[in-house]
Each structure stands twice: as structure tokens, then as C-alpha cells.
Design a protein around this motif. Structure first.
Motif, PDB file in Angstrom:
ATOM      1  N   VAL A 277      41.538 113.575  29.927  1.00  0.00           N
ATOM      2  CA  VAL A 277      41.820 112.643  28.840  1.00  0.00           C
ATOM      3  C   VAL A 277      40.875 112.887  27.658  1.00  0.00           C
ATOM      4  O   VAL A 277      41.300 112.894  26.510  1.00  0.00           O
TER       5      VAL A 277
ATOM      6  N   VAL B 121      40.521 104.481  11.221  1.00  0.00           N
ATOM      7  CA  VAL B 121      41.341 105.568  11.761  1.00  0.00           C
ATOM      8  C   VAL B 121      41.870 105.215  13.149  1.00  0.00           C
ATOM      9  O   VAL B 121      43.014 105.491  13.484  1.00  0.00           O
ATOM     10  N   LEU B 122      41.025 104.593  13.964  1.00  0.00           N
ATOM     11  CA  LEU B 122      41.425 104.340  15.351  1.00  0.00           C
ATOM     12  C   LEU B 122      42.264 103.075  15.515  1.00  0.00           C
ATOM     13  O   LEU B 122      43.053 102.965  16.445  1.00  0.00           O
TER      14      LEU B 122
ATOM     15  N   GLU C  51      36.672 111.769  15.538  1.00  0.00           N
ATOM     16  CA  GLU C  51      37.368 112.284  16.712  1.00  0.00           C
ATOM     17  C   GLU C  51      36.470 112.241  17.952  1.00  0.00           C
ATOM     18  O   GLU C  51      36.919 111.934  19.057  1.00  0.00           O
TER      19      GLU C  51
ATOM     20  N   MET D  53      40.012 106.758  24.180  1.00  0.00           N
ATOM     21  CA  MET D  53      41.448 107.036  24.114  1.00  0.00           C
ATOM     22  C   MET D  53      42.287 105.945  24.770  1.00  0.00           C
ATOM     23  O   MET D  53      43.308 105.526  24.246  1.00  0.00           O
TER      24      MET D  53
ATOM     25  N   ILE E  35      42.437 102.249  22.847  1.00  0.00           N
ATOM     26  CA  ILE E  35      43.136 102.058  21.566  1.00  0.00           C
ATOM     27  C   ILE E  35      44.463 101.351  21.856  1.00  0.00           C
ATOM     28  O   ILE E  35      45.212 101.780  22.734  1.00  0.00           O
ATOM     29  N   PRO E  36      44.760 100.253  21.150  1.00  0.00           N
ATOM     30  CA  PRO E  36      45.972  99.483  21.489  1.00  0.00           C
ATOM     31  C   PRO E  36      47.248 100.175  21.009  1.00  0.00           C
ATOM     32  O   PRO E  36      47.198 101.177  20.294  1.00  0.00           O
ATOM     33  N   PHE E  37      48.375  99.622  21.430  1.00  0.00           N
ATOM     34  CA  PHE E  37      49.693 100.115  21.005  1.00  0.00           C
ATOM     35  C   PHE E  37      50.231  99.181  19.925  1.00  0.00           C
ATOM     36  O   PHE E  37      50.519  98.016  20.208  1.00  0.00           O
ATOM     37  N   THR E  38      50.336  99.665  18.705  1.00  0.00           N
ATOM     38  CA  THR E  38      50.883  98.836  17.629  1.00  0.00           C
ATOM     39  C   THR E  38      51.917  99.654  16.864  1.00  0.00           C
ATOM     40  O   THR E  38      52.055 100.858  17.087  1.00  0.00           O
TER      41      THR E  38
ATOM     42  N   MET F 143      45.503 105.213  14.621  1.00  0.00           N
ATOM     43  CA  MET F 143      45.885 105.841  15.892  1.00  0.00           C
ATOM     44  C   MET F 143      46.623 104.852  16.780  1.00  0.00           C
ATOM     45  O   MET F 143      47.470 105.255  17.581  1.00  0.00           O
ATOM     46  N   ALA F 144      46.303 103.588  16.661  1.00  0.00           N
ATOM     47  CA  ALA F 144      47.015 102.586  17.448  1.00  0.00           C
ATOM     48  C   ALA F 144      48.494 102.586  17.074  1.00  0.00           C
ATOM     49  O   ALA F 144      49.368 102.445  17.946  1.00  0.00           O
TER      50      ALA F 144
ATOM     51  N   LYS G 232      50.060 105.498  18.784  1.00  0.00           N
ATOM     52  CA  LYS G 232      50.296 105.216  20.206  1.00  0.00           C
ATOM     53  C   LYS G 232      51.503 104.302  20.384  1.00  0.00           C
ATOM     54  O   LYS G 232      52.357 104.545  21.239  1.00  0.00           O
ATOM     55  N   GLY G 233      51.579 103.272  19.557  1.00  0.00           N
ATOM     56  CA  GLY G 233      52.685 102.327  19.681  1.00  0.00           C
ATOM     57  C   GLY G 233      54.022 102.971  19.370  1.00  0.00           C
ATOM     58  O   GLY G 233      55.021 102.724  20.046  1.00  0.00           O
TER      59      GLY G 233
ATOM     60  N   LEU H 102      54.988 105.306  22.220  1.00  0.00           N
ATOM     61  CA  LEU H 102      55.384 104.519  23.394  1.00  0.00           C
ATOM     62  C   LEU H 102      56.829 104.060  23.231  1.00  0.00           C
ATOM     63  O   LEU H 102      57.650 104.217  24.137  1.00  0.00           O
TER      64      LEU H 102
ATOM     65  N   VAL I 198      52.748 105.546  28.467  1.00  0.00           N
ATOM     66  CA  VAL I 198      52.284 106.720  27.740  1.00  0.00           C
ATOM     67  C   VAL I 198      50.766 106.735  27.772  1.00  0.00           C
ATOM     68  O   VAL I 198      50.124 105.689  27.643  1.00  0.00           O
ATOM     69  N   ARG I 199      50.189 107.914  28.012  1.00  0.00           N
ATOM     70  CA  ARG I 199      48.739 108.052  27.854  1.00  0.00           C
ATOM     71  C   ARG I 199      48.475 109.212  26.898  1.00  0.00           C
ATOM     72  O   ARG I 199      49.349 110.053  26.667  1.00  0.00           O
ATOM     73  N   PHE I 200      47.282 109.230  26.362  1.00  0.00           N
ATOM     74  CA  PHE I 200      46.938 110.271  25.392  1.00  0.00           C
ATOM     75  C   PHE I 200      45.716 111.033  25.881  1.00  0.00           C
ATOM     76  O   PHE I 200      44.773 110.444  26.399  1.00  0.00           O
ATOM     77  N   ARG I 201      45.766 112.333  25.699  1.00  0.00           N
ATOM     78  CA  ARG I 201      44.633 113.191  26.032  1.00  0.00           C
ATOM     79  C   ARG I 201      44.157 113.873  24.757  1.00  0.00           C
ATOM     80  O   ARG I 201      44.975 114.283  23.925  1.00  0.00           O
ATOM     81  N   THR I 202      42.855 114.037  24.623  1.00  0.00           N
ATOM     82  CA  THR I 202      42.327 114.709  23.438  1.00  0.00           C
ATOM     83  C   THR I 202      42.805 116.158  23.419  1.00  0.00           C
ATOM     84  O   THR I 202      43.030 116.772  24.457  1.00  0.00           O
ATOM     85  N   HIS I 203      42.994 116.705  22.240  1.00  0.00           N
ATOM     86  CA  HIS I 203      43.441 118.089  22.137  1.00  0.00           C
ATOM     87  C   HIS I 203      42.989 118.644  20.799  1.00  0.00           C
ATOM     88  O   HIS I 203      42.201 118.023  20.093  1.00  0.00           O
TER      89      HIS I 203
ATOM     90  N   PRO J 146      41.730 112.991  14.441  1.00  0.00           N
ATOM     91  CA  PRO J 146      41.732 113.475  15.817  1.00  0.00           C
ATOM     92  C   PRO J 146      43.125 113.929  16.275  1.00  0.00           C
ATOM     93  O   PRO J 146      44.127 113.464  15.754  1.00  0.00           O
ATOM     94  N   SER J 147      43.121 114.815  17.283  1.00  0.00           N
ATOM     95  CA  SER J 147      44.361 115.328  17.853  1.00  0.00           C
ATOM     96  C   SER J 147      44.493 114.877  19.301  1.00  0.00           C
ATOM     97  O   SER J 147      43.497 114.818  20.021  1.00  0.00           O
ATOM     98  N   MET J 148      45.700 114.575  19.696  1.00  0.00           N
ATOM     99  CA  MET J 148      45.927 114.162  21.084  1.00  0.00           C
ATOM    100  C   MET J 148      47.260 114.709  21.582  1.00  0.00           C
ATOM    101  O   MET J 148      48.192 114.899  20.827  1.00  0.00           O
TER     102      MET J 148
ATOM    103  N   GLU K 127      53.653 116.225  30.319  1.00  0.00           N
ATOM    104  CA  GLU K 127      53.219 116.548  28.957  1.00  0.00           C
ATOM    105  C   GLU K 127      54.409 116.529  28.013  1.00  0.00           C
ATOM    106  O   GLU K 127      55.477 117.021  28.331  1.00  0.00           O
TER     107      GLU K 127
END
Lengths: 752, 338
Positions: free
Chosen positions: A27, A415-416, A457, A464, A467-470, B220-221, B224-225, B228, B241-246, B253-255, B279
Motif C-alpha cells: 500500500v 491535496v489529500l 506524496e 492512504m 483518506i475519505p471517499f468524497t 485525493m479524497a 477515491k470517492g 469507488l 476500493v483500496r489505493f496503493r502508492t505508485h 501523488p500517484s496511486m 489491480e
């Protein structure tokens, strides 16, 4: 990179399990593709240290020994095929019931008449090496009965870690240990910087001519080196990491590279001309025979290690054959250097030579790592080969300043979408130092972390999961297909309704307006300018598979010559159908109709079509496929979908349905064979306006009654008016205009 | 006899033949059992004259074969010319139109439409840029460093030094950013290219869908939303859904997003390689470099981007093995996707 867990745990103290470590690394750090469980699969308590009390020739077999071995609570009789030991040796024993890595479970059994209660182990039998020339001899100080697992890595879990290209620091066990320590708040064991004692003070002559390519070169000289095999633990670790054991000296260089991430090299010092090392670019026409036996022509851009006279290694990529460390080597020069990445990448690509070393250099290795790497290698060489360390040099250019980068805590939140109050702690755990409003970047991250967003980053990857889902809060929205996209769906659906299945064929064909300088194959050498040839090929394959009722269509781009260097990419719609001209003409009519476009059909001369059965419209062509392309009768069409979409009406306007009945009549004309029906109908509509509302050919007749070279076309016509019911006189006047017009334009005669 | 003279005479006769029977006559005369050439060949005793005569024989045979193909072609064309029909007639007068089983949309098109509809529902527009791009838009604008392996002609398909078949659909995003100001919410869908050798899992062409959202205050939230929601729409409402750094050049940032395995529910199976997660592609926050590239301030906006494969989506949804079935166009396969 393959990372043995026992090795990783040498560098980090944590209670986390292998599974937890793999999941967390995946992760936050680098993907772990899997955990390979190697070694003894079953009960480890059946593997012991044994003390050989007696060893004699087997009474019934010349090549076997009969031994008595103390394994702690008992003395066992074991038959053994090896002769590299005798009474008094400490050996590795597997007791009856033990299962070996190859799946074999040992039993108490008779061998040539003597009972054997277990097995004395060679390294290959417990997957610690490849050697089967003799059994493993253990340290004499070990007590019989000790669990063998305490002495040898009988079980190993190996992580398969796939680091991304920006993180060369993760191509080392220590680099990963640093991440594990940060992830689990564990303790990172500091590197031991103790140097062994120096047994001499000889000058090591190192000269760097190109500091840009080689900012640093640590050279260390060892005398009295005893080349031999590495101990089992070292061979086992290399083996688990996927590296072949070669000799103690070479194994040390590989071990240090895997441990710390700094590739090393060793030279047989006695083969160096002038006893010196020069780092420089290749001269004109210079050549080098590398360790793999290949004689390589060098490019002036290639960075070399040379001695007083000649090239002795391709810097960072591979050593030379003539200066290789061999069994007879006694004096060794160790190289712990730093090379600049872009040059190594260039040489590696030009020479098509990729090695574990070049893979690390081309991503950028921390220039401060050469020192610790030299220290660890020195300690191991002295310990494992009995060498005396007699001389050292450390030549360096200007190493880069450590940058300080500002980080605004609120920028992380922006950013996050998450507040991270402990961001300072996160960054410090992975080596960043707080300086004022910013952080000093650790040397091993200098290439990757250069901006504030890069620090963001670093924080993000440790948060990781939190961070919430919005969803974005929107002020404006514009979610609609474009007109063209809607029409594409209409066309797709129309063709599916006509019985066509959709195909996807490749962009590439043998020839076109744009060729690939390096083709994929002779059949895939250019960008296509039409879709039908690809569909014909797809149809041919379907015939070969025995499929029936073949009807395929595709909507894709073609790439004809365009202005300004780039092709004029256009969307085409095309199809191929088993059947004849009627099937394809009907399909094309349906397709046009679905887009509310009336096709203007004329005779055509498309090369892919039967010369007598080809039609052209403003947007493309259709007809019967040329019989040389496919056996049997096939239809094909290819239309410019962009042109078709442009012809489609933007909006439809309502027209009143006339309340006044239309007058329908059937008119048959005898005309020359060469007059196209569509031209006749167009002329009728032209001459009959405004009373003539519609005209459609419904019959074609050839025969004696109409004469050679002629045919009769029967047309159903409708006369009408939106204002009133037409009188017979008005209808027949329109009819007369039509008859006269056709007579004068085509010599057509109305049949009565 | 004079081999060269014989050859020239025979070639002239073959060239002069205007019909297939005439050509056959010439063939018999110069290559038949009783032709001077065959008789001479029978008399040959030495190697040189044998070789010379055989060379003549081969030349004549090649000429006859070439001429035969040409005459047969002409004959076919002549026959086809007599089969002329009036193609402007209504279809029903050109022959019988066979009723057909309804056709099918390719599985990739079905996924494309689903993706389009999902993003339309989120208020995105659908864009498909050009496939042949300049390296400026395909690499430079997206922050690919000089050493990045994708820039190598071994990885990508170049037309010349500055022109490349797009390796991702992202250039469309740069064009969009150059032509308008945020808010931008778009998904680009289309063909992309890599220099791959064709096998079960590789084909030099595949299709991607890539999303881009740039606005004030995007986080980033939000990424993710959004993903998802998209994954639940594509693979079912139970999905997580989960995120991994990349690492990707154009995001920071990249995921990489993973979706919980829908075959085993996370317990581990062959589809998720026993990890419980599958993936899905790449994603991240738009690198500030891109804003500077198009002339915006680096912090006026934030945004996210992500990219995934159309074929991969179809594989996962339908259990299609490998990528070859997507390009075989085998009706036995296509007709399964009603």
C-alpha cells in the motif's frame, strides 16, 4: 527484488508478521507480488545438529558409510553416501518423519541390510545451495541435539517486491527495512560503521577524469585473499534472493549490493597495468572483452574503468574478462563507486547489456552510499577470505548539497482532503529532517523528492487508507454525449439490427500513407486508409472456422495523408456481409435512414468491388466484393462516418400531414440499359414537382417486348398537394411533364 | 542450337498470345514434350549446356505463368463486366435480401458505452483525441523524463522522431487544458499503442479510458470517492476500493486503485492471484508541472486523473481469457455478447 525475510529482520526490529509487512509495503511503498515460502515445509523439530561418534565403511556397500550420530536424546545409526567427514564432525541431521523441501518424507528403513534412522544432509537437500558433493559440516562448537533451524535458515519467506522506477533506494534490503520501520514504528538497526583493522598502508592509485560521470570512487586493496566457497548462510541468502553463488569474494560484492543497494566490483589487482585505476570515457576505436566473453566496441560516450593502458570494465555495467577475480587471485582491488544514471542507461541501451548493477545505477544511487558499502564489504572480505586490508583511496568530486524543501501543513490537507497533524513525525521516520518551515531531504531520496508536492506524496502514502471517499463539489456540469457520439451509437445499433456483428481489427496493414520506420511485421507496416481489407481478412478467418451467415462491421479511424505532418484521422464505418449486392444495398439504405440522410447512389468503380456491381455515394461506396478477394458472393461497404454525421440533419422540422388524399399511379418506361434507375427517378421528381410527392422503382423487366439493350422500369408515383385534392387534369399535366422530360433526357418511352 | 535465340523467340510468342488457348499453343510449342528445347535437354551431356538450357526453360515457364495469370484476370474482368447490374435500383430489385439474426456489439464497445454512461451521470464529457500525436503532447507535456522507458522506440511506435502513436489517451487531456479553463471533467476513451509482440496477453493495440477532473478544491479524497463509485457501477455495489502508492510521470501523488475481488469476495482466488484485490490501473493528483505547461498558476486549481483498460474491464466482467479474443473477431465469440 527478492527479499529474504530473515535478512530484512536483521535490519529492522518489529513484531509485524510477514503478511502484515507485505500488505503494508504494497500500500505505502512498493507492490509485493507475492510471498515465496522456501525450505523445509513441515515439522522443524525433526532437524537437529548431530555429532558423529563413529563412521565406518558400510559392511555391504563400498560407496556408503555407516555412522553413529548423537542427536541429543539418542544415538542413531545412519547410512550416508558422503565421505567428506568422519567421527567427530558436527553435521545436519533429519530424523525419520522429517519432510524435505522436495516433498520426500524420511522413514526408518534398511539400506543394504543396515538400518538407517534418518539422513545426514547436504546443502541441496534443504534448499540452501546446489552442492551435492558432500554433506554440510557445521561449527564444532555446536551442541548435539540443537534445533538445526537455529543454525541454518531451514525456512525462509521471500518477498517479491516490485519497486517503481523513481525509488532506487528500494532495490536494497536495508532500504526496505527503513520503510518497514516507519510503517510499523519499529526500530531500524543502524549500519555498523566499524572498519576492520588495516594491515598495511599501501597507496591505492585512483584517478577520476570525469567527475560528472563518476562523482565518487572508493578503492580498497586486499592482499592474501583466499578464494573459496562462501559459508552456507551467505550462499543461502543469495540463493533466496535469486543470485547465484560464485566465490566468497564475488558473493560479498553481490551481498553488499543487495543489502545496501550500491553495486560493487572487484578486480584481480595483479592484472592491472601500472597498478592503477582511471575513470574516463572510451577513446576512439577502443574495445573491451566483458566478463560474459563478448568483445564490445565502445562508444566515446561510454564511461570506463581503465588501468594505465586499457579499459578494464564498463563502469557500472560489467567488468572485463582480463581483470576478473579467479580461483588463483590473491590480491583484490575493491571498487565502491558512484556513477551518474543517464550515461549508464545510454551505454546499457547501446550495448543491449542490462545487469543487476546497471539496473540500479540507471535509476540513480545515493552517492553517500559508497562509504558504508565499502565498509561492509571490507569487513566481510577480511572475515570470509582471510584477506589483509592494506590500502584505501576515496576520491570524490563535489557531491550535491542536501536540499531543504518547504512544506506548508495546509497544503497537505488541500491535496489529500485529510488533516495530517503528525506529518512531521511521518517524514522524520523516513529520514527527512525538520529545518525551519521545511525538511532536509535524505541523500537516498535526492533525485525523487525535489518539490513540495513530492513531500505531500511522502505524507500521503502513509495515510492512504485514512483518506475519505468524497465526490467533487460541482458548480457546473456538462454530462452529455456530443452529437457525433450520439450518431455513432445510432449507426452501431442500426447495423446490429441489420444482422451485423461488430469487429475490432488492427490499425496496421501492409501499406498506407504513413509507414512505420520499424514495422511490427510486413503485414503491420503502415497505418490503414480503409477498413474493408481488414474486415475481408476477418471474414476469411470466420469462413475457415466454419462460421455461417457472416456479417461484420467496424467503426474505426483511418489515417490518410493530412496537412502539417500528422494524418487526417477520420472515422469510417464499414462492413462485409455474406450475400450479394442486394444485402449490402439494403444495409446501406438502413444505415443512411437511421441517420435521416438520403443517399445519392451512383455507379462506382471501387477497386475492391466487382466491376459491374459497385456503387458510390457522397460518403463512400458499397457493392459486391470482387470475387478474387473471397469465394462466393459477398457484399461490402465503406463510408466516411464524419461526412455521414455532417450530412445528418441537426434538427427535424415538423411538416403537416396533408389531409388531402394522394393519387397513386404506376408508370413504366422503356429506357436504354445504361440509364441508372436513380437518375430516372431524380429526373422524375425534378420534372413532376410540386405535384409529384414520391416515386420509387418497383419493377425491372428485360425481354423481347422491350428490345435488345433496353429495359422497362416500373415506378410507383404519388401526386398530391398540401392545399387541396388534385384534379385529374392537374395530375395528368404533371404526368405529361414527367413523360416529356424523360423522353428528352433519356429517350424514355412510357409503356401503355 | 542457340539457347538465347530460342528464349527470345519463345518469350515473344508468349507475350503475343492474346487468349488462353493461344497461350497454351505457345506453351506446347516451346515447352511441350516434342519442343526443340525438351529434345535438346534430352541430348545434353555436359553441365554447362544443361544449366544454360534449364535457365531458358525456367524463363519460359515463368513467362507462361505470368501471362496466364494476366489473361485469366482479364478474362475474369471481362466476364464480370457482363454481369453488370444497375446498383442504383432499390435493394429489393437487386436480389433477395436475406433475413438475418440480430448482430452484436463488440464486448469492448459494450464496456465503452457503460463507461460513457457512468461518467455522463457524474457530469463528465466524453472526449476522444487524435491517435497519432507529437512527442511533445504524448511525452513532454506529461512530464515523462528523458530516461523514461516509454520513450524508447522499443516500447512505443514512432512514425518519425517527433511523431508517435499515442501510448495513452492523456494527450487529449492536454489539448483540452490548452483550449479551456477549469472546471474540466472529462473522460477520454480510445485506442492506444505499445510495441508489443502478439501473444495471449499482449497486442500492440488496446483501449483505455482516462478520466480528468480539474477544479478549485479537488482532493485525493474526491479521487477515491469517484473511483469507488465507478468501480461499484462497473463491478457491483458490494465492491470496495483500496489505493496503493505508485509512480507515474504526470501525477503526484500517484496511486494504483485495486478493487475487491468479485469472484471470491476477498478470500483469494485465481482471478485476484490470491490477494483478494484486483489491480485496476493508475491514478493520482495532476502534477503541478502540467498546470505550468499550459500556462496556469501551479496552485490555482487541483485535479485528479486516472486510467484503465477497456479490454481488461471486459475480461474481468465476462471472464474472457487473454486479449486475443478481442481481435479474433470470431463470430462464435462475438455472438455470445447480446
Amino acid at each position: 527484488m527478492k527479499v529474504p525475510m530473515s535478512w530484512l529482520r536483521d535490519y529492522v526490529r518489529t513484531d509485524a508478521t510477514t503478511e502484515q509487512i507485505a500488505a503494508a509495503l504494497s500500500v505505502s511503498t512498493a507492490e509485493v507480488n507475492g510471498i515465496d515460502r522456501r525450505g523445509v515445509p513441515g515439522d522443524l523439530s525433526l532437524f537437529r545438529v548431530g555429532h558423529v561418534l563413529e563412521a565406518e565403511k558400510h559392511p555391504n556397500a563400498d560407496r556408503l558409510q555407516l555412522t553413529k550420530v548423537d542427536v541429543g536424546e539418542a544415538v542413531l545409526q545412519i547410512v550416508c553416501g558422503a565421505w567428506n567427514f568422519g567421527a567427530g564432525a558436527k553435521v545436519a541431521v533429519a530424523l525419520p518423519g522429517a519432510t524435505l523441501p522436495n516433498g520426500l518424507t524420511l522413514e526408518r528403513r534398511k539400506l543394504r541390510g543396515e538400518v538407517s534412522e534418518g539422513m545426514i544432509l547436504a546443502e541441496d537437500e534443504v534448499d540452501l545451495g546446489t552442492d551435492h558433493n558432500g554433506i554440510m559440516l557445521l561449527d564444532d562448537a555446536l551442541a548435539p541435539g540443537m534445533p538445526l533451524g537455529d543454525v541454518l535458515p531451514l525456512v525462509e519467506e521471500v518477498l517479491d517486491v516490485e519497486a517503481t522506477g523513481n525509488r532506487p533506494d528500494l532495490l536494497s534490503v536495508y532500504g526496505l527495512a527503513r520503510e518497514v520501520a516507519a510503517l510499523f514504528d519499529g526500530e531500524l538497526v543502524p549500519l555498523d560503521d566499524a572498519e576492520p583493522g588495516r594491515a598495511g598502508d599501501e597507496t591505492v592509485n585512483v584517478q577520476i577524469d570525469d567527475y560528472a560521470g563518476c562523482p565518487r570512487y572508493v578503492g580498497r586493496l586486499f592482499r592474501g585473499v583466499g578464494i573459496g566457497e562462501s559459508p552456507v548462510w551467505l550462499k543461502a541468502r543469495l540463493r533466496a534472493a535469486g543470485v547465484r553463488a560464485i566465490s566468497n569474494v564475488v558473493d560479498v560484492t553481490n551481498y553488499v549490493m543487495l543489502a545496501l543497494g550500491n553495486p560493487l566490483h572487484v578486480f584481480d589487482f595483479d592484472t592491472l597495468h601500472g597498478g592503477r585505476v582511471v575513470v574516463r570515457r572510451a577513446g576512439p576505436g577502443e574495445q573491451l572483452r566483458t566478463l560474459d566473453g563478448t568483445l564490445r566496441a565502445l562508444d566515446p560516450r561510454d564511461l570506463l574503468i581503465a588501468d594505465a593502458d586499457r579499459a578494464i570494465a564498463l563502469a557500472g555495467i560489467m567488468g572485463g574478462e582480463e581483470t576478473e577475480v579467479t580461483e588463483s587471485t590473491t590480491n583484490v582491488l575493491l571498487e565502491a563507486a558512484n556513477f551518474e544514471p543517464i550515461g549508464i542507461l545510454g551505454s546499457s541501451e547501446r550495448l543491449a547489456l542490462r545487469t543487476e548493477g546497471s539496473n540500479r545505477w540507471e535509476k540513480g544511487v545515493d552517492p553517500h552510499l559508497a562509504g558504508p558499502a565499502a565498509t561492509l564489504a571490507t569487513r566481510m572480505l577480511v572475515e570470509l577470505s582471510g584477506a589483509r586490508w592494506v590500502g584505501a583511496a576515496d576520491v570524490q568530486g563535489e557531491l550535491p548539497e542536501r536540499a531543504v524543501i518547504e512544506l506548508r501543513p495546509e497544503r497537505v490537507t488541500a491535496v489529500l482532503g485529510l488533516d495530517v497533524p503528525d506529518q512531521e513525525a511521518i517524514l522524520e521516520r523516513i529520514g527527512f529532517e525538520r529545518v525551519g518551515d521545511g525538511y532536509r531531504v535524505p541523500t537516498w531520496r535526492a533525485r525523487d523528492v525535489t518539490r513540495e508536492i513530492d513531500l505531500v506524496e511522502e505524507v500521503a502514502r502513509f495515510r492512504m487508507g485514512e483518506i475519505p471517499f468524497t465526490l467533487p463539489r460541482r458548480d457546473a456540469t456538462f454530462g452529455r454525449l456530443t452529437r457525433w457520439q450520439r450518431l455513432r451509437r445510432v449507426a452501431e445499433d442500426a447495423l446490429v439490427g441489420c444482422g451485423f456483428s461488430e469487429a475490432y481489427t488492427p490499425t496496421f496493414v501492409a501499406d498506407g500513407d504513413y509507414r512505420l520506420p520499424e514495422p511490427l511485421s510486413s503485414e503491420a507496416a503502415a497505418l490503414r486508409t480503409a477498413l474493408v481489407p481488414s474486415l475481408v481478412e476477418a471474414a476469411r478467418q470466420n469462413v475457415a472456422w466454419g462460421n455461417s451467415e457472416i456479417a461484420l462491421f467496424e467503426i474505426a479511424r483511418v489515417y490518410p495523408h493530412g496537412d502539417g505532418g500528422l494524418p487526417d484521422e477520420r472515422w469510417h464505418v464499414a462492413g462485409v456481409v455474406e450475400g450479394g449486392i442486394a444485402d449490402v444495398a439494403w444495409t446501406v439504405e438502413q444505415l443512411y435512414s437511421s441517420l435521416a440522410v438520403t443517399p445519392a447512389v451512383e455507379e462506382g468503380d471501387e477497386q475492391l468491388l466487382h466491376p459491374g456491381k459497385g456503387a458510390r455515394t457522397a460518403e463512400g461506396w458499397f457493392g459486391e466484393l470482387h470475387p478474387s478477394l473471397l469465394d462466393g458472393a459477398w457484399g461490402a461497404f465503406e463510408l466516411d462516418l464524419d461526412a455521414l454525421a455532417a450530412a445528418a440533419p441537426e434538427a427535424l422540422t415538423y411538416t403537416d400531414v396533408s389531409p388531402f388524399p394522394e393519387v397513386h399511379q404506376d408508370l413504366a418506361f422503356v429506357v436504354g440499359d445504361d440509364v441508372p434507375a436513380a437518375a430516372l427517378v431524380a429526373a422524375m421528381l425534378d420534372a413532376g414537382a410540386p405535384e409529384l410527392r414520391d416515386a420509387r422503382v418497383f419493377d425491372e423487366y428485360r425481354g423481347a417486348q422491350v428490345g435488345e439493350g433496353k429495359r422497362s422500369l416500373a415506378v410507383r408515383v404519388a401526386f398530391g398537394s398540401p392545399e387541396r385534392t388534385l384534379t385529374d387534369a392537374e395530375a395528368s399535366a404533371a404526368r405529361s411533364r414527367i413523360v416529356e422530360s424523360l423522353a428528352s433526357r433519356f429517350g424514355a418511352v412510357l409503356r401503355t | 542450337m542457340d539457347p538465347d535465340g530460342l528464349r527470345d523467340e519463345a518469350l515473344a510468342a508468349v507475350a503475343a498470345a492474346e487468349t488462353l488457348p493461344a497461350l497454351d499453343e505457345a506453351r506446347v510449342a516451346y515447352l511441350g514434350r516434342k519442343s526443340p528445347l525438351k529434345l535438346a535437354l534430352r541430348e545434353v551431356r555436359d553441365r554447362e549446356s544443361g544449366m544454360a538450357l534449364n535457365a531458358v526453360r525456367e524463363a519460359i515457364e515463368a513467362a507462361v505463368a505470368g501471362k496466364q495469370e494476366q489473361l485469366e484476370g482479364a478474362e475474369l474482368e471481362a466476364r464480370l463486366a457482363t454481369e453488370r447490374v444497375d446498383v442504383t435500383l432499390p435493394p429489393e430489385l437487386l436480389g433477395s435480401v436475406r433475413p438475418r439474426r440480430r448482430g452484436t456489439l463488440h464486448p469492448s464497445t459494450q464496456v465503452r458505452r457503460d463507461v460513457e454512461d457512468i461518467f455522463l451521470g457524474l457530469g463528465y464529457e466524453v472526449v476522444d483525441g487524435r491517435e497519432v500525436e507529437t512527442t511533445r503532447y504524448n511525452f513532454d507535456a506529461l512530464g515523462f523524463p528523458d530516461w523514461h522507458p516509454s520513450r524508447s522506440p522499443r516500447a512505443s511506435l514512432y512514425l518519425d522522431d517527433e511523431t508517435v502513436l499515442r501510448t495513452e489517451t492523456s494527450p487529449a487531456q492536454i489539448h483540452k487544458m490548452e483550449s479551456t479553463r477549469p472546471p474540466i471533467y472529462m473522460v477520454s476513451i480510445g485506442r492506444v499503442y505499445r510495441r508489443d509482440t502478439i501473444d495471449a496477453t499482449h497486442f500492440p493495440i488496446f483501449h483505455q479510458f482516462e478520466g480528468l477532473a480539474i477544479d478549485k478544491g479537488i482532493t485525493m479524497a474526491d479521487l477515491k470517492g469517484t473511483l469507488l463509485y465507478v468501480m461499484q457501477q462497473l463491478y457491483g455495489p458490494e465492491r470496495q476500493v483500496r489505493f496503493r502508492t505508485h509512480y507515474f510521470p504526470f501525477t503526484e501523488p500517484s496511486m494504483e486503485p485495486d478493487v475487491s475481488c468479485f469472484a471470491c469476495g476477498g478470500a483469494g482466488c485465481s482471478i485476484c492471484k490470491h490477494s483478494g484485490w484486483i489491480e485496476m490501473g493508475g491514478s493520482g493528483m495532476v502534477d503541478p508541472y502540467l498546470y505550468e505547461f499550459v500556462g496556469w498558476g501551479p496552485e490555482e486549481y487541483t485535479g485528479f486523473a486516472f486510467g484503465m483498460g477497456i479490454e481488461r474491464t471486459a475480461q474481468l466482467r465476462h471472464g474472457i481469457p487473454g486479449v486475443r479474443p478481442f481481435w479474433d473477431n470470431d463470430l462464435r465469440l462475438l455472438r455470445q455478447f447480446r
